[in-house]
Design a protein around this motif. Structure first.
Motif, PDB file in Angstrom:
ATOM      1  N   TYR A  23       0.832  -1.211   0.000  1.00 54.92           N
ATOM      2  CA  TYR A  23       0.000   0.000   0.000  1.00 54.92           C
ATOM      3  C   TYR A  23       0.865   1.258   0.000  1.00 54.92           C
ATOM      4  CZ  TYR A  23      -2.324   3.693   2.726  1.00 54.92           C
ATOM      5  OH  TYR A  23      -2.760   4.890   3.218  1.00 54.92           O
ATOM      6  N   CYS A  24       1.831   1.317   0.901  1.00 56.63           N
ATOM      7  CA  CYS A  24       2.718   2.483   0.982  1.00 56.63           C
ATOM      8  C   CYS A  24       3.601   2.599  -0.258  1.00 56.63           C
ATOM      9  CB  CYS A  24       3.584   2.403   2.240  1.00 56.63           C
ATOM     10  SG  CYS A  24       2.661   2.540   3.785  1.00 56.63           S
ATOM     11  N   LEU A  25       4.051   1.457  -0.763  1.00 51.46           N
ATOM     12  CA  LEU A  25       4.910   1.463  -1.945  1.00 51.46           C
ATOM     13  C   LEU A  25       4.167   1.995  -3.164  1.00 51.46           C
ATOM     14  CD1 LEU A  25       7.836   0.598  -2.610  1.00 51.46           C
ATOM     15  CD2 LEU A  25       6.897  -1.557  -3.480  1.00 51.46           C
ATOM     16  N   GLY A  26       2.880   1.686  -3.256  1.00 49.68           N
ATOM     17  CA  GLY A  26       2.095   2.197  -4.363  1.00 49.68           C
ATOM     18  C   GLY A  26       2.075   3.716  -4.384  1.00 49.68           C
ATOM     19  N   TRP A  27       2.012   4.311  -3.209  1.00 54.97           N
ATOM     20  CA  TRP A  27       1.994   5.773  -3.117  1.00 54.97           C
ATOM     21  C   TRP A  27       3.371   6.384  -3.316  1.00 54.97           C
ATOM     22  CZ3 TRP A  27      -1.965   9.197  -2.933  1.00 54.97           C
ATOM     23  CH2 TRP A  27      -3.236   8.679  -2.724  1.00 54.97           C
ATOM     24  N   THR A  28       4.365   5.856  -2.599  1.00 55.02           N
ATOM     25  CA  THR A  28       5.693   6.484  -2.626  1.00 55.02           C
ATOM     26  C   THR A  28       6.488   6.172  -3.886  1.00 55.02           C
ATOM     27  OG1 THR A  28       6.646   4.602  -1.403  1.00 55.02           O
ATOM     28  CG2 THR A  28       5.835   6.477  -0.109  1.00 55.02           C
ATOM     29  N   SER A  29       6.128   5.098  -4.595  1.00 54.04           N
ATOM     30  CA  SER A  29       6.866   4.728  -5.800  1.00 54.04           C
ATOM     31  C   SER A  29       6.208   5.242  -7.075  1.00 54.04           C
ATOM     32  CB  SER A  29       7.020   3.207  -5.897  1.00 54.04           C
ATOM     33  OG  SER A  29       7.856   2.712  -4.875  1.00 54.04           O
ATOM     34  N   SER A  90       2.519   2.158   8.617  1.00 55.44           N
ATOM     35  CA  SER A  90       2.362   3.023   7.450  1.00 55.44           C
ATOM     36  C   SER A  90       3.067   4.354   7.654  1.00 55.44           C
ATOM     37  CB  SER A  90       0.869   3.272   7.168  1.00 55.44           C
ATOM     38  OG  SER A  90       0.198   2.075   6.873  1.00 55.44           O
ATOM     39  N   SER A  91       2.911   4.908   8.841  1.00 55.87           N
ATOM     40  CA  SER A  91       3.553   6.195   9.139  1.00 55.87           C
ATOM     41  C   SER A  91       5.068   6.088   9.020  1.00 55.87           C
ATOM     42  CB  SER A  91       3.160   6.662  10.548  1.00 55.87           C
ATOM     43  OG  SER A  91       1.754   6.799  10.655  1.00 55.87           O
ATOM     44  N   VAL A  92       5.617   4.978   9.517  1.00 56.32           N
ATOM     45  CA  VAL A  92       7.059   4.760   9.427  1.00 56.32           C
ATOM     46  C   VAL A  92       7.485   4.604   7.965  1.00 56.32           C
ATOM     47  CG1 VAL A  92       8.945   3.181   9.982  1.00 56.32           C
ATOM     48  CG2 VAL A  92       7.236   3.751  11.729  1.00 56.32           C
TER      49      VAL A  92
END
Length: 301
Positions: A23-29, A90-92
């Motif tokens: 989930y986080c990778l989808g946003w940050t990548s 997620s925050s981390v």
């Protein structure tokens, strides 16, 4: 605590971690590096980052606190603890992942590919977390609360609630209608993706079996496959011979097993399979009619 219970808990948190990472990778990548923001609380935090410079790693945990309290109230303490874990992780990750430029995908030929890839990866991650009883917070909590009491798919809740958030892109000075459209693309991919992850394994099929050995097949399915069977009266119009048509409802992933078991009894059986949506009852889905209203004492008499 029993060993199988410990293994179950470890497996839950492993899948929660994998889902959160995707989930986080989808946003940050894909999404943030390409200037794309979609719906949900994460989308709202991304829009705040585009407009004010406040990192998503700061706004995300703060804005989630209020909605987390709502989730605990309606979905229980276990949900709340798992969601606290996902929100914290997620925050981390939202703080750590941007420090690895190698993970950013900005050299894509078309910006739309970034929207499709980011939305797809995000939906898989969210789906995994919800399947294990957790959430990344934000509108995920709202979707789970609504889905618990009403027969509304999580994807539809996201679709409705995200319209307003994505429209906020028009308030960012260097953003415009095109950026909002990219946000809608992500939203659509995400909505369908989440529904597929959450409901794909719950899809059902309706199987009709035509065979003169209907009694043997029915007994075999009930005793060995442990699925219910209904025998419907039938008449073969060409032969005018009376018989029974077997009606079997099963999960889609059990379809091949049921067919193979039928063929073991009668290799010449005629089998028809069709999709069955919204199957309710024992062994399938619970009918959700809304939050039960408390009866007043005057209504009880």
């Amino acid at each position: 605590m029993k060993a199988d219970k410990v293994v179950s808990i470890i497996w839950d948190y492993f899948l929660l971690s994998v889902g959160t990472f995707l989930y986080c990778l989808g946003w940050t990548s894909f999404l943030i590096p390409n200037g794309i923001a979609s719906g949900g609380l994460t989308g709202l935090c991304t829009i705040l980052q585009f407009g004010t410079g406040i990192p998503i790693g700061w706004s995300f945990p703060i804005l989630n606190t209020v909605l987390l309290a709502l989730g605990v109230m309606f979905l229980g303490k276990a949900f709340g603890f798992k969601t606290i874990y996902v929100i914290a992780l997620s925050s981390v990750l939202f703080e750590v992942l941007p420090h690895f430029p190698v993970l950013e995908v900005t050299d894509i030929p078309e910006k739309i590919m970034g929207a499709l890839s980011g939305g797809g990866m995000e939906s898989i991650g969210i789906g995994l977390t919800i399947l294990r009883g957790g959430s990344t917070g934000g509108t995920d909590i709202i979707a789970m609360v609504v889905n618990k009491y009403w027969p509304v798919s999580p994807g539809r809740v996201y679709l409705i609630s995200d319209l307003f958030i994505i429209s906020l892109m028009l308030l960012i000075p260097d953003k415009g209608l095109v950026d909002m459209i990219y946000g809608f693309v992500v939203m659509i991919v995400f909505s369908f993706g989440v529904d597929y992850v959450l409901l794909g394994n719950k899809s059902s099929v309706q199987i009709l079996v035509f065979s003169p050995k209907y009694k043997e097949i029915a007994d075999h399915i009930i005793n060995n496959v442990h699925r219910g069977v209904t025998a419907l009266q039938s008449v073969g119009w060409y032969s005018q011979a009376e018989g029974k048509v077997l009606l079997i409802i099963s999960r889609k992933h059990q379809m091949n097993e049921v067919i193979n078991e039928v063929m073991k009894v009668d290799k010449r059986a005629f089998i028809s399979v069709s999709s069955a949506n919204s199957v309710y009852g024992e062994g399938f889905e619970e009918i959700k009619t809304g939050i039960k209203r408390k009866k007043h004492k005057t209504e009880e008499h």
